[in-house]
Design a protein around this motif. Structure first.
Motif, short mmCIF file in Angstrom:
data_model
loop_
_atom_site.label_atom_id
_atom_site.label_comp_id
_atom_site.label_asym_id
_atom_site.label_seq_id
_atom_site.Cartn_x
_atom_site.Cartn_y
_atom_site.Cartn_z
N PHE A 19 0.81 -1.21 0.00
CA PHE A 19 0.00 0.00 0.00
C PHE A 19 0.86 1.27 0.00
O PHE A 19 0.52 2.24 -0.68
N ASP A 20 1.95 1.27 0.77
CA ASP A 20 2.80 2.46 0.82
C ASP A 20 3.37 2.81 -0.55
O ASP A 20 3.57 3.99 -0.87
N GLU A 21 3.65 1.80 -1.37
CA GLU A 21 4.19 2.06 -2.70
C GLU A 21 3.13 2.70 -3.61
O GLU A 21 3.46 3.51 -4.48
N VAL A 22 1.88 2.32 -3.40
CA VAL A 22 0.81 2.92 -4.18
C VAL A 22 0.59 4.37 -3.77
O VAL A 22 0.40 5.25 -4.62
N THR A 23 0.62 4.64 -2.46
CA THR A 23 0.46 6.03 -2.03
C THR A 23 1.63 6.89 -2.51
O THR A 23 1.46 8.05 -2.86
N ALA A 24 2.84 6.30 -2.54
CA ALA A 24 3.99 7.03 -3.09
C ALA A 24 3.78 7.31 -4.57
O ALA A 24 4.09 8.40 -5.07
N ALA A 25 3.24 6.33 -5.30
CA ALA A 25 2.95 6.52 -6.72
C ALA A 25 1.93 7.63 -6.92
O ALA A 25 2.04 8.44 -7.84
N SER A 26 0.93 7.67 -6.04
CA SER A 26 -0.10 8.69 -6.15
C SER A 26 0.49 10.09 -6.04
O SER A 26 0.14 11.00 -6.81
N ARG A 27 1.42 10.27 -5.12
CA ARG A 27 2.09 11.57 -4.98
C ARG A 27 2.98 11.86 -6.19
O ARG A 27 3.03 12.99 -6.69
N ARG A 28 3.64 10.82 -6.69
CA ARG A 28 4.62 10.99 -7.76
C ARG A 28 3.96 11.38 -9.08
O ARG A 28 4.51 12.16 -9.86
N ILE A 29 2.80 10.81 -9.37
CA ILE A 29 2.18 11.05 -10.68
C ILE A 29 1.08 12.10 -10.65
O ILE A 29 0.46 12.38 -11.67
N GLY A 37 -0.72 15.36 -11.06
CA GLY A 37 -0.44 16.43 -12.00
C GLY A 37 0.11 15.96 -13.33
O GLY A 37 0.24 16.76 -14.26
N ILE A 38 0.46 14.69 -13.40
CA ILE A 38 0.95 14.11 -14.66
C ILE A 38 -0.16 13.35 -15.35
O ILE A 38 -0.40 13.51 -16.55
N VAL A 39 -0.84 12.49 -14.58
CA VAL A 39 -1.96 11.73 -15.15
C VAL A 39 -3.27 12.45 -14.87
O VAL A 39 -3.35 13.34 -14.02
N ARG A 40 -4.29 12.05 -15.59
CA ARG A 40 -5.62 12.63 -15.37
C ARG A 40 -6.29 12.00 -14.16
O ARG A 40 -6.22 10.78 -13.98
N PRO A 41 -6.96 12.78 -13.33
CA PRO A 41 -7.69 12.19 -12.21
C PRO A 41 -8.85 11.34 -12.71
O PRO A 41 -9.38 11.56 -13.80
N LEU A 42 -9.22 10.35 -11.91
CA LEU A 42 -10.26 9.40 -12.30
C LEU A 42 -11.63 10.06 -12.30
O LEU A 42 -12.00 10.78 -11.38
N THR A 43 -12.40 9.78 -13.35
CA THR A 43 -13.80 10.18 -13.43
C THR A 43 -14.67 9.00 -13.04
O THR A 43 -14.46 7.88 -13.54
N VAL A 44 -15.61 9.20 -12.14
CA VAL A 44 -16.50 8.13 -11.68
C VAL A 44 -17.94 8.56 -11.88
O VAL A 44 -18.33 9.68 -11.52
N THR A 74 -26.34 -0.69 -6.89
CA THR A 74 -25.56 0.47 -7.33
C THR A 74 -24.26 0.01 -7.96
O THR A 74 -23.50 -0.74 -7.35
N ILE A 75 -24.00 0.47 -9.16
CA ILE A 75 -22.74 0.18 -9.84
C ILE A 75 -22.08 1.51 -10.19
O ILE A 75 -22.68 2.38 -10.85
N SER A 76 -20.85 1.68 -9.73
CA SER A 76 -20.06 2.86 -10.07
C SER A 76 -19.10 2.48 -11.19
O SER A 76 -18.42 1.46 -11.10
N LEU A 77 -19.07 3.29 -12.22
CA LEU A 77 -18.19 3.05 -13.35
C LEU A 77 -16.98 3.96 -13.24
O LEU A 77 -17.12 5.20 -13.24
N ALA A 78 -15.80 3.37 -13.13
CA ALA A 78 -14.55 4.13 -13.08
C ALA A 78 -14.05 4.29 -14.51
O ALA A 78 -13.59 3.33 -15.13
N LEU A 79 -14.11 5.50 -15.04
CA LEU A 79 -13.85 5.75 -16.46
C LEU A 79 -12.36 5.97 -16.71
O LEU A 79 -11.93 7.03 -17.21
N GLU A 80 -11.56 4.97 -16.41
CA GLU A 80 -10.11 5.11 -16.59
C GLU A 80 -9.72 5.12 -18.06
O GLU A 80 -8.61 5.52 -18.41
N PHE A 111 -5.30 2.62 -18.63
CA PHE A 111 -4.67 2.74 -17.32
C PHE A 111 -3.14 2.64 -17.38
O PHE A 111 -2.46 3.01 -16.43
N LYS A 112 -2.61 2.15 -18.48
CA LYS A 112 -1.16 1.94 -18.58
C LYS A 112 -0.37 3.23 -18.36
O LYS A 112 0.80 3.18 -17.94
N ALA A 113 -0.98 4.37 -18.62
CA ALA A 113 -0.28 5.64 -18.43
C ALA A 113 0.14 5.83 -16.98
O ALA A 113 1.18 6.42 -16.69
N ARG A 114 -0.65 5.34 -16.03
CA ARG A 114 -0.34 5.52 -14.61
C ARG A 114 0.95 4.78 -14.23
O ARG A 114 1.85 5.35 -13.61
#
Length: 314
Positions: free
Chosen positions: A5-15, A17-24, A36-42, A50-53
């Motif tokens: 999990f820590d590596e993912v949170t580090a990735a979140s900080r690192r990217i 402003g580079i990648v687009r935020p997720l639209t839901v 209820t179904i939420s669609l994550a429009l990655e 998603f490969k850009a992330r």
């Protein structure tokens, strides 16, 4: 298990402003008649998947630790990852060389070139293109972006669930398509921390994760599916298998007819044009391969849209 999990949170900080935020968005009642179904429009992400992330996280991490060679990165996956690496390299000012086989569609060759990568078309098959890429790596010292550090690329993909869970705090389950398992691993590492279940969905004709679970070890599978252009991995990663073996996660398979139907329904009811691999996650619900409990809050990751929408026209 990696990525943690820590590596993912580090990735979140690192990217950021580079990648687009997720639209839901919430699925309309015709797609979600019983809950209820939420669609994550990655698929709205840079490069259409998603490969850009993961690509951005890998390139940025190598740069900030002074591990990026002057010759940059090399890629020869034959899939969406090539496009993601080419984009991330251009975005962060790094040379990228992409090897593609002569069977690659001209549209993809053109797209990778447009993103600034040096494209070398060689070999009749993907395997021959990968061999040429390995020789290039040996000769130049360039980093093979796909194999160098799958923890960094998986961690980048895991940021999808960080953003989805922030938008939908009551989420119980997330369903995502599985190819080689990078996105599944990253999402599962976040899901474990947040108490969310992960369901990995695969085509019957491309079920590397499901077959590995049955065998108890990673094994080669044959590929024959309409979604093989993006989910056509013959082997799943050991990390994905380890995450799938945890108690609260699940693996399901769906046939091509269900994938085609889910893709069509997304277009017909929401005007969302996604690739077949992306529709595989929704097909898990439509086909009954995954049966949610009453009131279960479901998130569906629509991970890519590198497709020809011509066959969706009504």
């Amino acid at each position: 298990m990696d990525p943690v999990f820590d590596e993912v949170t580090a990735a979140s900080r690192r990217i950021a402003g580079i990648v687009r935020p997720l639209t839901v968005i919430e699925a309309d009642a015709d797609l979600a008649p019983t809950g209820t179904i939420s669609l994550a429009l990655e698929f709205l992400q840079h490069t259409g998947s998603f490969k850009a992330r993961g690509a951005a996280n890998l390139v940025a991490a190598l740069l900030e630790t002074d591990r990026m060679p002057r010759t940059g990165i090399v890629s020869a996956t034959g899939g969406n990852a090539d496009i993601g690496f080419a984009w991330a390299a251009r975005r962060l000012g790094v040379p990228a060389t992409v090897f593609l086989s002569r069977s690659t569609s001209p549209a993809k060759v053109r797209r990778v070139r447009e993103l600034g990568a040096e494209v070398r078309v060689t070999g009749a098959t993907k395997a021959e293109a990968r061999q040429a890429a390995r020789r290039f790596q040996d000769d130049t010292g360039a980093i093979d972006a796909y194999t160098h550090d799958d923890t960094l690329t998986s961690a980048g993909a895991g940021t999808i669930l960080l953003e989805l869970a922030a938008a939908r705090p009551d989420l119980d389950t997330v369903i995502c398509a599985v190819g080689a398992g990078g996105m599944f691993s990253g999402i599962a590492s976040v899901a474990q921390k947040l108490g969310i279940r992960v369901v990995g969905a695969e085509p019957e004709g491309s079920q590397a994760l499901h077959a590995a679970l049955v065998a108890g070890t990673v094994r080669e599978v044959e590929i024959d599916s309409i979604a093989s252009d993006s989910l056509g991995a013959s082997r799943v990663s050991p990390a994905a298998l380890a995450w799938a073996e945890t108690a609260d996660n699940a693996s399901v398979v769906v046939d091509d007819a269900a994938i085609i139907n889910a893709r069509w329904q997304l277009w017909q009811n929401h005007r969302l044009a996604v690739e077949h691999g992306s529709a595989t996650a929704l097909a898990a619900l439509f086909s009954g391969a995954y049966r949610p409990q009453p009131g279960e809050q479901i998130g569906i990751v629509l991970c890519g849209a590198n497709t020809d929408p011509a066959d969706l026209a009504s």
